[in-house]
Motif scaffolding. Structure first.
Motif, PDB file in Angstrom:
ATOM      1  N   MET A 138       0.818  -1.195   0.000  1.00  0.00           N
ATOM      2  CA  MET A 138       0.000   0.000   0.000  1.00  0.00           C
ATOM      3  C   MET A 138       0.863   1.260   0.000  1.00  0.00           C
ATOM      4  SD  MET A 138      -3.158   0.710   0.003  1.00  0.00           S
ATOM      5  CE  MET A 138      -4.602   1.219   0.807  1.00  0.00           C
ATOM      6  N   SER A 139       1.960   1.253   0.722  1.00  0.00           N
ATOM      7  CA  SER A 139       2.807   2.441   0.775  1.00  0.00           C
ATOM      8  C   SER A 139       3.422   2.752  -0.587  1.00  0.00           C
ATOM      9  CB  SER A 139       3.880   2.297   1.851  1.00  0.00           C
ATOM     10  OG  SER A 139       4.812   1.304   1.465  1.00  0.00           O
ATOM     11  N   ASN A 140       3.695   1.715  -1.394  1.00  0.00           N
ATOM     12  CA  ASN A 140       4.217   1.940  -2.743  1.00  0.00           C
ATOM     13  C   ASN A 140       3.190   2.675  -3.607  1.00  0.00           C
ATOM     14  OD1 ASN A 140       6.688   0.767  -2.221  1.00  0.00           O
ATOM     15  ND2 ASN A 140       6.086  -1.251  -2.973  1.00  0.00           N
ATOM     16  N   GLN A 141       1.927   2.311  -3.461  1.00  0.00           N
ATOM     17  CA  GLN A 141       0.881   2.966  -4.235  1.00  0.00           C
ATOM     18  C   GLN A 141       0.742   4.431  -3.820  1.00  0.00           C
ATOM     19  OE1 GLN A 141      -2.532   0.491  -3.531  1.00  0.00           O
ATOM     20  NE2 GLN A 141      -2.005  -0.933  -5.190  1.00  0.00           N
ATOM     21  N   ILE A 142       0.917   4.697  -2.544  1.00  0.00           N
ATOM     22  CA  ILE A 142       0.848   6.091  -2.064  1.00  0.00           C
ATOM     23  C   ILE A 142       2.016   6.878  -2.629  1.00  0.00           C
ATOM     24  CG2 ILE A 142       0.997   7.568  -0.024  1.00  0.00           C
ATOM     25  CD1 ILE A 142      -0.505   5.339   1.510  1.00  0.00           C
ATOM     26  N   GLU A 143       3.204   6.297  -2.614  1.00  0.00           N
ATOM     27  CA  GLU A 143       4.386   6.960  -3.182  1.00  0.00           C
ATOM     28  C   GLU A 143       4.199   7.222  -4.672  1.00  0.00           C
ATOM     29  OE1 GLU A 143       7.315   8.248  -2.010  1.00  0.00           O
ATOM     30  OE2 GLU A 143       6.343   8.027  -0.061  1.00  0.00           O
TER      31      GLU A 143
END
Length: 71
Positions: free
Chosen positions: A1-6
């Motif tokens: 999920m953090s990759n998608q936010i980045e």
């Protein structure tokens, strides 16, 4: 999920950079047009400079046919 936010943040930054680039290009175009207009106006003023510093009539321009009538 953090990759998608980045990735979303990076896409947003890219969009902002593209918008700034578009604005900067538009400003550059306006500046180029203004520079061209100023250069043209400067050339025109330079051509007319002598008319501003030289009188239209010479100091003895009144001399002519009327001179003999006043003598």
């Amino acid at each position: 999920m953090s990759n998608q936010i980045e990735i979303a943040k990076l896409h947003h930054e890219i969009s902002e950079m593209r918008a700034r680039l578009f604005q900067t290009e538009a400003q550059l175009e306006r500046l180029r047009a203004a520079k061209q207009a100023l250069a043209s106006e400067q050339a025109s003023l330079h051509d007319h400079k002598k008319w501003g510093s030289e009188p239209e009539l010479e100091h003895d321009a009144w001399r002519g046919q009327a001179e003999s009538t006043h003598d």
